[in-house]
Scaffold this active site. Structure first.
Site, PDB file in Angstrom:
ATOM      1  N   ALA A   1       3.489  -0.766   4.634  1.00 40.72           N
ATOM      2  CA  ALA A   1       3.041  -0.787   6.039  1.00 40.72           C
ATOM      3  C   ALA A   1       2.615  -2.177   6.499  1.00 40.72           C
ATOM      4  O   ALA A   1       2.673  -2.476   7.708  1.00 40.72           O
ATOM      5  CB  ALA A   1       1.906   0.216   6.248  1.00 40.72           C
TER       6      ALA A   1
ATOM      7  N   GLU B   1      12.736  -9.502   1.005  1.00 41.96           N
ATOM      8  CA  GLU B   1      11.975  -8.347   1.524  1.00 41.96           C
ATOM      9  C   GLU B   1      12.798  -7.098   1.242  1.00 41.96           C
ATOM     10  O   GLU B   1      13.993  -7.064   1.562  1.00 41.96           O
ATOM     11  CB  GLU B   1      11.755  -8.525   3.029  1.00 41.96           C
ATOM     12  CG  GLU B   1      11.051  -7.345   3.686  1.00 41.96           C
ATOM     13  CD  GLU B   1      10.958  -7.519   5.216  1.00 41.96           C
ATOM     14  OE1 GLU B   1      11.092  -8.658   5.718  1.00 41.96           O
ATOM     15  OE2 GLU B   1      10.768  -6.486   5.887  1.00 41.96           O
TER      16      GLU B   1
ATOM     17  N   ASN C   1       8.075  -5.601  -1.398  1.00 39.66           N
ATOM     18  CA  ASN C   1       8.055  -4.452  -0.495  1.00 39.66           C
ATOM     19  C   ASN C   1       6.654  -4.428   0.120  1.00 39.66           C
ATOM     20  O   ASN C   1       5.712  -3.934  -0.511  1.00 39.66           O
ATOM     21  CB  ASN C   1       8.355  -3.143  -1.222  1.00 39.66           C
ATOM     22  CG  ASN C   1       8.466  -1.983  -0.236  1.00 39.66           C
ATOM     23  OD1 ASN C   1       8.007  -2.086   0.901  1.00 39.66           O
ATOM     24  ND2 ASN C   1       9.062  -0.886  -0.664  1.00 39.66           N
TER      25      ASN C   1
ATOM     26  N   TYR D   1      11.374   8.870   0.595  1.00 41.87           N
ATOM     27  CA  TYR D   1      11.323   7.815  -0.423  1.00 41.87           C
ATOM     28  C   TYR D   1      11.923   8.222  -1.768  1.00 41.87           C
ATOM     29  O   TYR D   1      11.959   7.405  -2.689  1.00 41.87           O
ATOM     30  CB  TYR D   1       9.864   7.376  -0.618  1.00 41.87           C
ATOM     31  CG  TYR D   1       9.257   6.788   0.636  1.00 41.87           C
ATOM     32  CD1 TYR D   1       9.780   5.619   1.189  1.00 41.87           C
ATOM     33  CD2 TYR D   1       8.180   7.396   1.277  1.00 41.87           C
ATOM     34  CE1 TYR D   1       9.237   5.078   2.343  1.00 41.87           C
ATOM     35  CE2 TYR D   1       7.632   6.862   2.432  1.00 41.87           C
ATOM     36  CZ  TYR D   1       8.164   5.703   2.952  1.00 41.87           C
ATOM     37  OH  TYR D   1       7.628   5.164   4.100  1.00 41.87           O
TER      38      TYR D   1
ATOM     39  N   ARG E   1       4.847  11.148  -2.642  1.00 46.13           N
ATOM     40  CA  ARG E   1       4.705  10.757  -1.230  1.00 46.13           C
ATOM     41  C   ARG E   1       6.037  10.926  -0.489  1.00 46.13           C
ATOM     42  O   ARG E   1       7.008  10.224  -0.792  1.00 46.13           O
ATOM     43  CB  ARG E   1       4.269   9.290  -1.161  1.00 46.13           C
ATOM     44  CG  ARG E   1       4.181   8.738   0.243  1.00 46.13           C
ATOM     45  CD  ARG E   1       4.000   7.228   0.244  1.00 46.13           C
ATOM     46  NE  ARG E   1       4.023   6.720   1.589  1.00 46.13           N
ATOM     47  CZ  ARG E   1       4.319   5.471   1.919  1.00 46.13           C
ATOM     48  NH1 ARG E   1       4.601   4.585   0.978  1.00 46.13           N
ATOM     49  NH2 ARG E   1       4.333   5.100   3.176  1.00 46.13           N
TER      50      ARG E   1
ATOM     51  N   ARG F   1      13.747   4.801  11.730  1.00 50.34           N
ATOM     52  CA  ARG F   1      12.524   5.612  11.740  1.00 50.34           C
ATOM     53  C   ARG F   1      11.692   5.324  12.996  1.00 50.34           C
ATOM     54  O   ARG F   1      12.223   4.915  14.004  1.00 50.34           O
ATOM     55  CB  ARG F   1      11.760   5.355  10.428  1.00 50.34           C
ATOM     56  CG  ARG F   1      12.630   5.692   9.203  1.00 50.34           C
ATOM     57  CD  ARG F   1      11.927   5.406   7.899  1.00 50.34           C
ATOM     58  NE  ARG F   1      10.706   6.224   7.784  1.00 50.34           N
ATOM     59  CZ  ARG F   1       9.713   5.952   6.929  1.00 50.34           C
ATOM     60  NH1 ARG F   1       9.804   4.897   6.126  1.00 50.34           N
ATOM     61  NH2 ARG F   1       8.651   6.730   6.891  1.00 50.34           N
TER      62      ARG F   1
ATOM     63  N   HIS G   1      12.968  -2.643   1.217  1.00 48.61           N
ATOM     64  CA  HIS G   1      12.426  -1.336   1.612  1.00 48.61           C
ATOM     65  C   HIS G   1      13.286  -0.253   0.995  1.00 48.61           C
ATOM     66  O   HIS G   1      14.523  -0.374   0.953  1.00 48.61           O
ATOM     67  CB  HIS G   1      12.428  -1.188   3.141  1.00 48.61           C
ATOM     68  CG  HIS G   1      11.614  -2.228   3.823  1.00 48.61           C
ATOM     69  ND1 HIS G   1      10.242  -2.158   3.913  1.00 48.61           N
ATOM     70  CD2 HIS G   1      11.963  -3.409   4.396  1.00 48.61           C
ATOM     71  CE1 HIS G   1       9.791  -3.230   4.533  1.00 48.61           C
ATOM     72  NE2 HIS G   1      10.816  -4.018   4.833  1.00 48.61           N
TER      73      HIS G   1
ATOM     74  N   PRO H   1       0.788  -1.233   0.000  1.00 42.61           N
ATOM     75  CA  PRO H   1       0.000   0.000   0.000  1.00 42.61           C
ATOM     76  C   PRO H   1       0.821   1.286   0.000  1.00 42.61           C
ATOM     77  O   PRO H   1       1.873   1.372   0.635  1.00 42.61           O
ATOM     78  CB  PRO H   1      -0.831  -0.104   1.286  1.00 42.61           C
ATOM     79  CG  PRO H   1      -0.132  -1.093   2.132  1.00 42.61           C
ATOM     80  CD  PRO H   1       0.534  -2.057   1.189  1.00 42.61           C
ATOM     81  N   ASN H   2       0.290   2.240  -0.735  1.00 43.56           N
ATOM     82  CA  ASN H   2       0.814   3.607  -0.847  1.00 43.56           C
ATOM     83  C   ASN H   2       2.073   3.719  -1.700  1.00 43.56           C
ATOM     84  O   ASN H   2       2.526   4.835  -1.962  1.00 43.56           O
ATOM     85  CB  ASN H   2       1.059   4.226   0.552  1.00 43.56           C
ATOM     86  CG  ASN H   2      -0.221   4.327   1.355  1.00 43.56           C
ATOM     87  OD1 ASN H   2      -1.177   4.946   0.897  1.00 43.56           O
ATOM     88  ND2 ASN H   2      -0.270   3.691   2.509  1.00 43.56           N
TER      89      ASN H   2
HETATM   90  C1  DQA Z   1       8.601   1.072   3.286  1.00 37.74           C
HETATM   91  C2  DQA Z   1       8.769   1.308   4.792  1.00 37.74           C
HETATM   92  C3  DQA Z   1       7.451   1.108   5.517  1.00 37.74           C
HETATM   93  O1  DQA Z   1       7.619   1.365   6.908  1.00 37.74           O
HETATM   94  C4  DQA Z   1       6.399   2.055   4.980  1.00 37.74           C
HETATM   95  O2  DQA Z   1       5.153   1.775   5.592  1.00 37.74           O
HETATM   96  C5  DQA Z   1       6.290   2.047   3.513  1.00 37.74           C
HETATM   97  C6  DQA Z   1       7.499   1.928   2.706  1.00 37.74           C
HETATM   98  C7  DQA Z   1       9.896   1.388   2.505  1.00 37.74           C
HETATM   99  O3  DQA Z   1       9.984   0.981   1.345  1.00 37.74           O
HETATM  100  O4  DQA Z   1      10.786   2.086   3.010  1.00 37.74           O
HETATM  101  O5  DQA Z   1       5.215   2.250   2.949  1.00 37.74           O
HETATM  102  O6  DQA Z   1       8.302  -0.300   3.079  1.00 37.74           O
END
Ligand code: DQA
Length: 145
Positions: free
Chosen positions: A75, A99, A72, A23, A18, A108, A101, A10-11
């Site tokens: 959240a 995994e 990825n 990011y 964003r 964070r 990120h 998500p997002n």
């Molecule tokens: C994320 C890190 C997560 O904590 C966050 O909720 C994201 C992006 C990253 O790629 O740094 O949406 O997965």
């Protein structure tokens, strides 16, 4: 040719606008293009969803097709036991799961310090922006020889 599923939670479809200070300014399409170009010998299927059920369905597909996954979870990383249970089936089937990120969640907020996915992942790459994805697909391709 190796097929690699690159799955995004998500997002992440909002990248570009964003929180660019966290990011970066690349969109997910920019990242997809760079990742695909970095492994010309692989067929990269790049997908994004805001929907937990859809993401779990894609993991099931990867289990059934025995396709290595770069994930990825966004959240969902921090709280989705359903996604972890799906990912555990990859481990059970011997299918690699990396995994990734963009940011380093450990630098964070405290809620980001827990990943419920890492315990069933083959490995974790975090904090290198779009390069986190490139490193992941590079490893998958090299480990498949
Ligand atoms: C994320 C890190 C997560 O904590 C966050 O909720 C994201 C992006 C990253 O790629 O740094 O949406 O997965």
């Amino acid at each position: 040719m190796t097929t690699i599923l690159v799955l995004n939670g998500p997002n992440l479809g909002r990248l570009g606008t964003r929180e660019p200070e966290v990011y970066g300014s690349e969109t997910l399409d920019d990242i997809a293009a760079a990742v695909e170009a970095s492994v010309p010998g692989a067929d990269v299927e790049f997908r994004q969803t805001d929907d937990e059920a859809e993401l779990i369905g894609w993991i099931h597909e990867a289990v059934d097709r025995k396709l290595p996954v770069v994930l990825n979870p966004a959240a969902f990383t921090h709280y989705s036991y359903a996604l972890r249970d799906a990912a555990a089936q990859l481990k059970q089937a011997g299918v690699p799961l990396v995994e990734v990120h963009l940011s380093n969640p450990h630098t964070r907020e405290a809620f980001r310090h827990t990943s419920v996915i890492s315990g069933v992942a083959t490995g974790v790459i975090a904090g290198f922006g779009a390069d986190s994805y490139r490193l992941a697909v590079d490893w998958i391709q090299r480990s498949r020889g």
